[in-house]
Motif scaffolding. Structure first.
Motif, PDB file in Angstrom:
ATOM      1  N   PRO A   1      -7.505   6.442  -6.378  1.00  0.00           N
ATOM      2  CA  PRO A   1      -7.138   6.781  -5.000  1.00  0.00           C
ATOM      3  C   PRO A   1      -8.161   6.327  -3.963  1.00  0.00           C
ATOM      4  O   PRO A   1      -7.844   6.238  -2.776  1.00  0.00           O
ATOM      5  CB  PRO A   1      -7.008   8.310  -5.026  1.00  0.00           C
ATOM      6  CG  PRO A   1      -7.821   8.742  -6.204  1.00  0.00           C
ATOM      7  CD  PRO A   1      -7.696   7.644  -7.211  1.00  0.00           C
ATOM      8  N   ASP A   2      -9.397   6.037  -4.409  1.00  0.00           N
ATOM      9  CA  ASP A   2     -10.423   5.572  -3.480  1.00  0.00           C
ATOM     10  C   ASP A   2     -10.262   4.091  -3.123  1.00  0.00           C
ATOM     11  O   ASP A   2     -10.799   3.631  -2.112  1.00  0.00           O
ATOM     12  CB  ASP A   2     -11.820   5.774  -4.076  1.00  0.00           C
ATOM     13  CG  ASP A   2     -12.156   7.241  -4.300  1.00  0.00           C
ATOM     14  OD1 ASP A   2     -11.565   8.085  -3.595  1.00  0.00           O
ATOM     15  OD2 ASP A   2     -12.992   7.531  -5.174  1.00  0.00           O
ATOM     16  N   ILE A   3      -9.533   3.339  -3.964  1.00  0.00           N
ATOM     17  CA  ILE A   3      -9.443   1.893  -3.783  1.00  0.00           C
ATOM     18  C   ILE A   3      -8.737   1.518  -2.483  1.00  0.00           C
ATOM     19  O   ILE A   3      -9.147   0.575  -1.791  1.00  0.00           O
ATOM     20  CB  ILE A   3      -8.729   1.235  -4.986  1.00  0.00           C
ATOM     21  CG1 ILE A   3      -9.571   1.394  -6.249  1.00  0.00           C
ATOM     22  CG2 ILE A   3      -8.445  -0.233  -4.720  1.00  0.00           C
ATOM     23  CD1 ILE A   3     -10.932   0.745  -6.173  1.00  0.00           C
ATOM     24  N   ASP A   4      -7.681   2.244  -2.116  1.00  0.00           N
ATOM     25  CA  ASP A   4      -6.956   1.918  -0.881  1.00  0.00           C
ATOM     26  C   ASP A   4      -7.885   1.959   0.328  1.00  0.00           C
ATOM     27  O   ASP A   4      -7.849   1.073   1.181  1.00  0.00           O
ATOM     28  CB  ASP A   4      -5.797   2.895  -0.665  1.00  0.00           C
ATOM     29  CG  ASP A   4      -4.601   2.576  -1.547  1.00  0.00           C
ATOM     30  OD1 ASP A   4      -4.530   1.435  -2.051  1.00  0.00           O
ATOM     31  OD2 ASP A   4      -3.745   3.450  -1.741  1.00  0.00           O
ATOM     32  N   GLU A   5      -8.715   2.986   0.384  1.00  0.00           N
ATOM     33  CA  GLU A   5      -9.656   3.121   1.502  1.00  0.00           C
ATOM     34  C   GLU A   5     -10.705   2.015   1.472  1.00  0.00           C
ATOM     35  O   GLU A   5     -11.063   1.450   2.509  1.00  0.00           O
ATOM     36  CB  GLU A   5     -10.340   4.486   1.448  1.00  0.00           C
ATOM     37  CG  GLU A   5     -11.355   4.709   2.564  1.00  0.00           C
ATOM     38  CD  GLU A   5     -12.075   6.034   2.442  1.00  0.00           C
ATOM     39  OE1 GLU A   5     -13.041   6.250   3.191  1.00  0.00           O
ATOM     40  OE2 GLU A   5     -11.677   6.848   1.585  1.00  0.00           O
ATOM     41  N   ILE A   6     -11.194   1.682   0.270  1.00  0.00           N
ATOM     42  CA  ILE A   6     -12.232   0.664   0.134  1.00  0.00           C
ATOM     43  C   ILE A   6     -11.699  -0.725   0.478  1.00  0.00           C
ATOM     44  O   ILE A   6     -12.318  -1.481   1.232  1.00  0.00           O
ATOM     45  CB  ILE A   6     -12.798   0.666  -1.304  1.00  0.00           C
ATOM     46  CG1 ILE A   6     -13.534   1.977  -1.589  1.00  0.00           C
ATOM     47  CG2 ILE A   6     -13.742  -0.516  -1.513  1.00  0.00           C
ATOM     48  CD1 ILE A   6     -13.930   2.154  -3.040  1.00  0.00           C
ATOM     49  N   VAL A   7     -10.524  -1.069  -0.052  1.00  0.00           N
ATOM     50  CA  VAL A   7      -9.958  -2.410   0.129  1.00  0.00           C
ATOM     51  C   VAL A   7      -9.421  -2.609   1.542  1.00  0.00           C
ATOM     52  O   VAL A   7      -9.524  -3.705   2.114  1.00  0.00           O
ATOM     53  CB  VAL A   7      -8.850  -2.665  -0.920  1.00  0.00           C
ATOM     54  CG1 VAL A   7      -8.126  -3.979  -0.641  1.00  0.00           C
ATOM     55  CG2 VAL A   7      -9.446  -2.683  -2.318  1.00  0.00           C
ATOM     56  N   GLY A   8      -8.845  -1.553   2.113  1.00  0.00           N
ATOM     57  CA  GLY A   8      -8.322  -1.657   3.475  1.00  0.00           C
ATOM     58  C   GLY A   8      -7.210  -2.681   3.587  1.00  0.00           C
ATOM     59  O   GLY A   8      -6.246  -2.670   2.816  1.00  0.00           O
ATOM     60  N   GLN A   9      -7.340  -3.627   4.523  1.00  0.00           N
ATOM     61  CA  GLN A   9      -6.306  -4.625   4.785  1.00  0.00           C
ATOM     62  C   GLN A   9      -6.514  -5.927   4.011  1.00  0.00           C
ATOM     63  O   GLN A   9      -5.800  -6.904   4.243  1.00  0.00           O
ATOM     64  CB  GLN A   9      -6.265  -4.933   6.286  1.00  0.00           C
ATOM     65  CG  GLN A   9      -5.922  -3.754   7.167  1.00  0.00           C
ATOM     66  CD  GLN A   9      -4.588  -3.134   6.804  1.00  0.00           C
ATOM     67  OE1 GLN A   9      -3.584  -3.837   6.689  1.00  0.00           O
ATOM     68  NE2 GLN A   9      -4.565  -1.813   6.611  1.00  0.00           N
ATOM     69  N   LYS A  10      -7.472  -5.952   3.111  1.00  0.00           N
ATOM     70  CA  LYS A  10      -7.712  -7.151   2.313  1.00  0.00           C
ATOM     71  C   LYS A  10      -6.455  -7.473   1.474  1.00  0.00           C
ATOM     72  O   LYS A  10      -5.882  -6.576   0.874  1.00  0.00           O
ATOM     73  CB  LYS A  10      -8.910  -6.926   1.387  1.00  0.00           C
ATOM     74  CG  LYS A  10      -9.326  -8.130   0.565  1.00  0.00           C
ATOM     75  CD  LYS A  10     -10.071  -9.161   1.388  1.00  0.00           C
ATOM     76  CE  LYS A  10     -11.407  -8.668   1.880  1.00  0.00           C
ATOM     77  NZ  LYS A  10     -12.206  -9.730   2.544  1.00  0.00           N
ATOM     78  N   PRO A  11      -6.001  -8.738   1.450  1.00  0.00           N
ATOM     79  CA  PRO A  11      -4.835  -9.092   0.631  1.00  0.00           C
ATOM     80  C   PRO A  11      -5.018  -8.647  -0.818  1.00  0.00           C
ATOM     81  O   PRO A  11      -6.107  -8.760  -1.374  1.00  0.00           O
ATOM     82  CB  PRO A  11      -4.776 -10.622   0.739  1.00  0.00           C
ATOM     83  CG  PRO A  11      -5.434 -10.925   2.056  1.00  0.00           C
ATOM     84  CD  PRO A  11      -6.520  -9.895   2.215  1.00  0.00           C
ATOM     85  N   ARG A  12      -3.932  -8.143  -1.401  1.00  0.00           N
ATOM     86  CA  ARG A  12      -4.035  -7.561  -2.736  1.00  0.00           C
ATOM     87  C   ARG A  12      -2.816  -7.920  -3.576  1.00  0.00           C
ATOM     88  O   ARG A  12      -1.695  -7.977  -3.084  1.00  0.00           O
ATOM     89  CB  ARG A  12      -4.145  -6.047  -2.617  1.00  0.00           C
ATOM     90  CG  ARG A  12      -4.353  -5.341  -3.927  1.00  0.00           C
ATOM     91  CD  ARG A  12      -4.327  -3.816  -3.846  1.00  0.00           C
ATOM     92  NE  ARG A  12      -4.604  -3.220  -2.556  1.00  0.00           N
ATOM     93  CZ  ARG A  12      -4.768  -1.916  -2.363  1.00  0.00           C
ATOM     94  NH1 ARG A  12      -4.720  -1.108  -3.400  1.00  0.00           N
ATOM     95  NH2 ARG A  12      -4.994  -1.430  -1.176  1.00  0.00           N
ATOM     96  N   ILE A  13      -3.063  -8.154  -4.867  1.00  0.00           N
ATOM     97  CA  ILE A  13      -1.991  -8.340  -5.843  1.00  0.00           C
ATOM     98  C   ILE A  13      -2.204  -7.312  -6.942  1.00  0.00           C
ATOM     99  O   ILE A  13      -3.304  -7.196  -7.490  1.00  0.00           O
ATOM    100  CB  ILE A  13      -2.001  -9.754  -6.461  1.00  0.00           C
ATOM    101  CG1 ILE A  13      -1.925 -10.830  -5.371  1.00  0.00           C
ATOM    102  CG2 ILE A  13      -0.827  -9.915  -7.434  1.00  0.00           C
ATOM    103  CD1 ILE A  13      -2.133 -12.243  -5.906  1.00  0.00           C
ATOM    104  N   ILE A  14      -1.161  -6.542  -7.259  1.00  0.00           N
ATOM    105  CA  ILE A  14      -1.241  -5.585  -8.355  1.00  0.00           C
ATOM    106  C   ILE A  14      -0.751  -6.249  -9.631  1.00  0.00           C
ATOM    107  O   ILE A  14       0.312  -6.881  -9.654  1.00  0.00           O
ATOM    108  CB  ILE A  14      -0.416  -4.320  -8.059  1.00  0.00           C
ATOM    109  CG1 ILE A  14      -1.179  -3.416  -7.071  1.00  0.00           C
ATOM    110  CG2 ILE A  14      -0.096  -3.555  -9.337  1.00  0.00           C
ATOM    111  CD1 ILE A  14      -0.460  -2.140  -6.719  1.00  0.00           C
ATOM    112  N   LEU A  15      -1.542  -6.124 -10.696  1.00  0.00           N
ATOM    113  CA  LEU A  15      -1.182  -6.637 -12.010  1.00  0.00           C
ATOM    114  C   LEU A  15      -0.952  -5.449 -12.948  1.00  0.00           C
ATOM    115  O   LEU A  15      -1.827  -4.590 -13.076  1.00  0.00           O
ATOM    116  CB  LEU A  15      -2.287  -7.527 -12.586  1.00  0.00           C
ATOM    117  CG  LEU A  15      -2.382  -8.979 -12.116  1.00  0.00           C
ATOM    118  CD1 LEU A  15      -2.623  -9.070 -10.614  1.00  0.00           C
ATOM    119  CD2 LEU A  15      -3.496  -9.696 -12.857  1.00  0.00           C
ATOM    120  N   LEU A  16       0.216  -5.393 -13.568  1.00  0.00           N
ATOM    121  CA  LEU A  16       0.506  -4.349 -14.539  1.00  0.00           C
ATOM    122  C   LEU A  16       0.167  -4.889 -15.920  1.00  0.00           C
ATOM    123  O   LEU A  16       0.924  -5.670 -16.503  1.00  0.00           O
ATOM    124  CB  LEU A  16       1.977  -3.928 -14.461  1.00  0.00           C
ATOM    125  CG  LEU A  16       2.427  -3.300 -13.136  1.00  0.00           C
ATOM    126  CD1 LEU A  16       3.898  -2.928 -13.199  1.00  0.00           C
ATOM    127  CD2 LEU A  16       1.586  -2.077 -12.791  1.00  0.00           C
TER     128      LEU A  16
END
Length: 279
Positions: free
Chosen positions: A42-57
């Motif tokens: 849950p801390d990652i959203d705050e840390i990453v902010g608006q940086k482009p992101r790809i989720i890998l399952l």
């Protein structure tokens, strides 16, 4: 039982991620396909902010295919790019590279307009312990450059790795969060191997796993172990242990051995393809 694990190196790792985020163009957030929600820090959203992101399952070969598709749709509807990957076979990695290059090309165009020299696309790999970050990097780099292991906590420091695809990747240590508000989240992290077995109660894990499977995948346990599912979880574990011939000195049932086998076979996929986080 409370499931918690937040050793000192994770505090350092979280600080390292914050300090180095400005150096990368995008983030690859690796989640366990069996627990796509519970494995999201849950801390990652705050840390990453608006940086482009790809989720890998990752570990999609162990997860329920139908449930994985539902989770991909969930993330897509929330405007997050999501790809299922099999890090053993390499399935899905071409799509990941394509998306990364697409994001990188946009960044490079902006740099050229500002008169800056073009450079490789830089990615940061984030995820909880034992989710496959180092294995992902080795696959993308086509060589063994990041240390791997089947236990959490192998990577302790950041690592920069160059590839032949005009990409640079930063591997970071797996990071959990200080307190799990929902103890079922802790259980799911533990039973999938994100928390060290040495600090959890395997018997409790087995009871919870048995109950979950009885409720959501009826018949699966009896198919594997030949024991009817018309009992409580503790009674089932004893019956399973007896069926497998797990006995201690004095001919008493070694249900702890049964618990260890059950959890291990779940992690290995021998019980079938199972997803613990349900939409």
């Amino acid at each position: 039982m409370q499931y918690q694990w937040y050793p000192g190196h994770m505090v350092k790792a979280k600080r390292l991620i914050k300090e180095n985020l400005k150096l990368v163009d995008l983030v690859l957030e690796l989640l366990d396909a069996r627990i796509p929600l519970s494995s999201r820090n849950p801390d990652i959203d705050e840390i990453v902010g608006q940086k482009p992101r790809i989720i890998l399952l990752s570990k999609c070969d162990l997860a329920d295919k139908e449930k994985t598709n539902l989770w991909i749709n969930y993330f897509t509807k929330n405007n997050i790019k999501c790809v299922e990957v099999d890090l053993i076979k390499g399935t899905g990695l071409k799509k990941v590279l394509s998306l990364a290059k697409e994001i990188g090309a946009q960044k490079h165009q902006n740099q050229l307009l500002k008169g800056r020299i073009n450079r490789p696309t830089r990615m940061m790999i984030l995820g909880i312990p034992n989710v496959g970050k180092s294995t992902l990097i080795n696959k993308l780099a086509n060589r063994s450059v990041a240390q791997t292991g089947d236990k959490p906590g192998v990577t302790k420091n950041k690592q920069w790795i160059k590839t032949g695809n005009n990409l640079e990747m930063m591997d970071t240590p797996g990071v959990l969060w200080p307190k799990f508000d929902d103890e079922m989240v802790g259980f799911k992290l533990a039973v999938t191997g994100a928390i060290k077995d040495e600090i959890v109660n395997v018997e409790d894990m087995a009871y919870r796993l048995i109950q979950f499977l009885m409720d959501n995948y009826p018949g699966l346990l009896s198919k594997r172990y030949g024991v009817p599912e018309n009992t409580s979880a503790p009674e089932y574990l004893i019956a399973l242990s007896e069926k497998r011939g797990f006995l201690k000195q004095g001919n008493t049932v070694d249900y702890m051995k049964g618990a260890e086998v059950l959890v291990r076979e779940f992690r290995q996929g021998k019980l079938g393809r199972i997803t613990l986080d349900l939409l």
